[in-house]
Design a protein around this motif. Structure first.
Motif, PDB file in Angstrom:
ATOM      1  N   ASP A 151       7.386  18.788   0.655  1.00 40.35           N
ATOM      2  CA  ASP A 151       7.116  18.322   1.927  1.00 40.35           C
ATOM      3  C   ASP A 151       7.043  19.417   3.035  1.00 40.35           C
ATOM      4  N   LYS A 152       6.861  19.070   4.220  1.00 38.04           N
ATOM      5  CA  LYS A 152       6.885  20.252   5.398  1.00 38.04           C
ATOM      6  C   LYS A 152       8.375  20.350   5.586  1.00 38.04           C
ATOM      7  N   GLU A 153       9.332  19.982   5.344  1.00 40.46           N
ATOM      8  CA  GLU A 153      10.723  20.204   5.621  1.00 40.46           C
ATOM      9  C   GLU A 153      11.185  21.510   4.448  1.00 40.46           C
ATOM     10  N   ALA A 154      10.343  21.206   3.322  1.00 39.46           N
ATOM     11  CA  ALA A 154      10.751  22.322   2.335  1.00 39.46           C
ATOM     12  C   ALA A 154       9.959  23.708   2.645  1.00 39.46           C
ATOM     13  N   GLU A 168      17.771  24.581  -5.223  1.00 36.39           N
ATOM     14  CA  GLU A 168      17.262  23.377  -5.460  1.00 36.39           C
ATOM     15  C   GLU A 168      15.624  23.324  -5.524  1.00 36.39           C
ATOM     16  N   PRO A 169      15.025  22.156  -6.428  1.00 27.98           N
ATOM     17  CA  PRO A 169      13.694  22.151  -6.505  1.00 27.98           C
ATOM     18  C   PRO A 169      12.958  21.712  -5.337  1.00 27.98           C
ATOM     19  N   VAL A 170      12.364  22.713  -4.569  1.00 29.28           N
ATOM     20  CA  VAL A 170      11.777  22.329  -3.534  1.00 29.28           C
ATOM     21  C   VAL A 170      10.121  22.749  -3.705  1.00 29.28           C
ATOM     22  N   VAL A 171       9.734  23.369  -4.845  1.00 33.57           N
ATOM     23  CA  VAL A 171       8.559  23.682  -5.095  1.00 33.57           C
ATOM     24  C   VAL A 171       8.031  23.022  -6.346  1.00 33.57           C
ATOM     25  N   LYS A 172       6.822  22.355  -6.267  1.00 31.61           N
ATOM     26  CA  LYS A 172       6.268  21.631  -7.192  1.00 31.61           C
ATOM     27  C   LYS A 172       5.519  22.179  -8.144  1.00 31.61           C
ATOM     28  N   ASP A 173       4.696  23.356  -7.792  1.00 31.99           N
ATOM     29  CA  ASP A 173       3.817  24.100  -8.604  1.00 31.99           C
ATOM     30  C   ASP A 173       3.461  25.528  -7.938  1.00 31.99           C
ATOM     31  N   VAL A 174       3.247  26.450  -8.851  1.00 32.64           N
ATOM     32  CA  VAL A 174       2.890  27.930  -8.524  1.00 32.64           C
ATOM     33  C   VAL A 174       1.337  27.807  -8.737  1.00 32.64           C
ATOM     34  N   LEU A 175       0.576  28.025  -7.745  1.00 32.91           N
ATOM     35  CA  LEU A 175      -0.790  28.322  -7.908  1.00 32.91           C
ATOM     36  C   LEU A 175      -1.279  29.684  -7.695  1.00 32.91           C
ATOM     37  N   PHE A 176      -2.026  30.183  -8.775  1.00 29.92           N
ATOM     38  CA  PHE A 176      -2.614  31.538  -8.628  1.00 29.92           C
ATOM     39  C   PHE A 176      -3.958  31.590  -7.839  1.00 29.92           C
ATOM     40  N   LYS A 177      -4.073  32.367  -6.898  1.00 28.05           N
ATOM     41  CA  LYS A 177      -5.295  32.289  -6.208  1.00 28.05           C
ATOM     42  C   LYS A 177      -5.982  33.707  -6.754  1.00 28.05           C
ATOM     43  N   GLU A 178      -5.365  34.661  -7.225  1.00 32.49           N
ATOM     44  CA  GLU A 178      -6.174  35.920  -7.568  1.00 32.49           C
ATOM     45  C   GLU A 178      -5.082  36.614  -8.565  1.00 32.49           C
ATOM     46  N   VAL A 210       0.839  -1.189  -0.065  1.00 34.10           N
ATOM     47  CA  VAL A 210       0.110  -0.020   0.077  1.00 34.10           C
ATOM     48  C   VAL A 210       1.028   1.132  -0.257  1.00 34.10           C
ATOM     49  N   LYS A 211       0.701   1.976  -1.139  1.00 36.43           N
ATOM     50  CA  LYS A 211       1.602   3.313  -1.030  1.00 36.43           C
ATOM     51  C   LYS A 211       0.682   4.180  -0.711  1.00 36.43           C
ATOM     52  N   VAL A 212       1.421   5.061   0.746  1.00 31.30           N
ATOM     53  CA  VAL A 212       0.580   6.077   1.341  1.00 31.30           C
ATOM     54  C   VAL A 212       1.138   7.232   0.747  1.00 31.30           C
ATOM     55  N   VAL A 213       0.170   8.340   0.384  1.00 39.00           N
ATOM     56  CA  VAL A 213       0.616   9.378  -0.355  1.00 39.00           C
ATOM     57  C   VAL A 213       0.391  10.433   0.763  1.00 39.00           C
ATOM     58  N   ALA A 214       1.410  11.188   0.905  1.00 36.59           N
ATOM     59  CA  ALA A 214       1.272  12.486   1.610  1.00 36.59           C
ATOM     60  C   ALA A 214       0.518  13.546   1.331  1.00 36.59           C
ATOM     61  N   PRO A 215      -0.098  14.147   2.245  1.00 36.67           N
ATOM     62  CA  PRO A 215      -1.172  15.063   1.290  1.00 36.67           C
ATOM     63  C   PRO A 215      -0.115  16.165   0.982  1.00 36.67           C
ATOM     64  N   PRO A 216      -0.687  17.036   0.085  1.00 32.16           N
ATOM     65  CA  PRO A 216       0.254  18.141  -0.515  1.00 32.16           C
ATOM     66  C   PRO A 216       0.172  19.336   0.565  1.00 32.16           C
ATOM     67  N   VAL A 217       1.458  19.710   0.516  1.00 32.82           N
ATOM     68  CA  VAL A 217       1.717  20.994   1.546  1.00 32.82           C
ATOM     69  C   VAL A 217       1.818  22.451   0.750  1.00 32.82           C
ATOM     70  N   TYR A 218       0.876  23.442   1.222  1.00 33.73           N
ATOM     71  CA  TYR A 218       0.812  24.712   0.449  1.00 33.73           C
ATOM     72  C   TYR A 218       1.574  25.771   1.255  1.00 33.73           C
ATOM     73  N   TYR A 219       2.070  26.830   0.604  1.00 32.42           N
ATOM     74  CA  TYR A 219       2.772  27.811   1.280  1.00 32.42           C
ATOM     75  C   TYR A 219       2.195  29.109   0.573  1.00 32.42           C
ATOM     76  N   ASP A 220       1.418  29.774   1.460  1.00 31.81           N
ATOM     77  CA  ASP A 220       0.919  31.308   0.942  1.00 31.81           C
ATOM     78  C   ASP A 220       1.855  32.503   0.854  1.00 31.81           C
ATOM     79  N   MET A 221       2.210  32.953  -0.333  1.00 26.14           N
ATOM     80  CA  MET A 221       2.954  34.100  -0.580  1.00 26.14           C
ATOM     81  C   MET A 221       2.253  35.168  -0.028  1.00 26.14           C
ATOM     82  N   PRO A 222       3.031  36.261   0.344  1.00 22.14           N
ATOM     83  CA  PRO A 222       2.283  37.358   0.354  1.00 22.14           C
ATOM     84  C   PRO A 222       1.822  38.196  -0.805  1.00 22.14           C
TER      85      PRO A 222
END
Length: 167
Positions: A100-103, A153-163, A63-75
């Protein structure tokens, strides 16, 4: 002679059955023997391949356990765009999906460099650069590149636009 002809006709009738009876015997053989035999063989092969009667080995299931995604809100960003008058402004809210949370600690440590890279890039944009889905894709790719330059180093997987508002 008539007696001999009658005897010959009786011998022919006994030796060769009519052709309709031969065809019927072949159909009976196919319908009642060959067809059910083929169906049973096919059903047996299907059951064997499905693993009901063997065929599939039972073992521990990984069983592969997938960690929930971690998001960081920019100003929030509010910058004036370059170009001829009238002056245009860009208001943007962004969230980063980190690996991950360490990132998150790495992003916090590099935040002044990330903000500087974002601000200098965004101030050089023109309103035409943000038009359409291709403009948004180019913006996302450039922001990702600037984050990787800041964090080394590549610590960010994606940039998500909120507004995003261009005025």
């Amino acid at each position: 002679m008539a007696a001999i002809d009658a005897d010959m006709q009786d011998d022919d009738a006994v030796e060769a059955p009519p052709p309709a009876r031969r065809r019927l015997a072949g159909k009976v053989l196919v319908l009642y023997i060959a067809l059910p035999l083929l169906l049973l063989i096919g059903a047996g092969a299907g059951i064997y391949m499905s693993g009901i009667f063997g065929g599939a080995e039972e073992g521990p299931v990984a069983v592969k356990v997938v960690a929930p995604p971690v998001y960081y809100d920019m100003p929030d960003f509010l910058v004036n765009l370059s170009g001829p008058p009238p002056q245009h402004y860009l208001k943007m809210r962004v969230a980063l999906q980190v690996r991950d949370k360490e990132a998150v600690a790495m992003v916090d440590g590099a935040m002044p460099r990330i903000l500087d890279g974002f601000q200098t890039f965004l101030r050089e944009l023109r309103p035409e650069d943000l038009e359409g889905s291709q403009g948004m894709l180019n913006l996302r790719e450039e922001l990702m590149r600037r984050i990787e330059l800041a964090t080394q180093e590549p610590v960010v997987k994606d940039v998500l636009f909120k507004e995003i508002i261009v005025q």
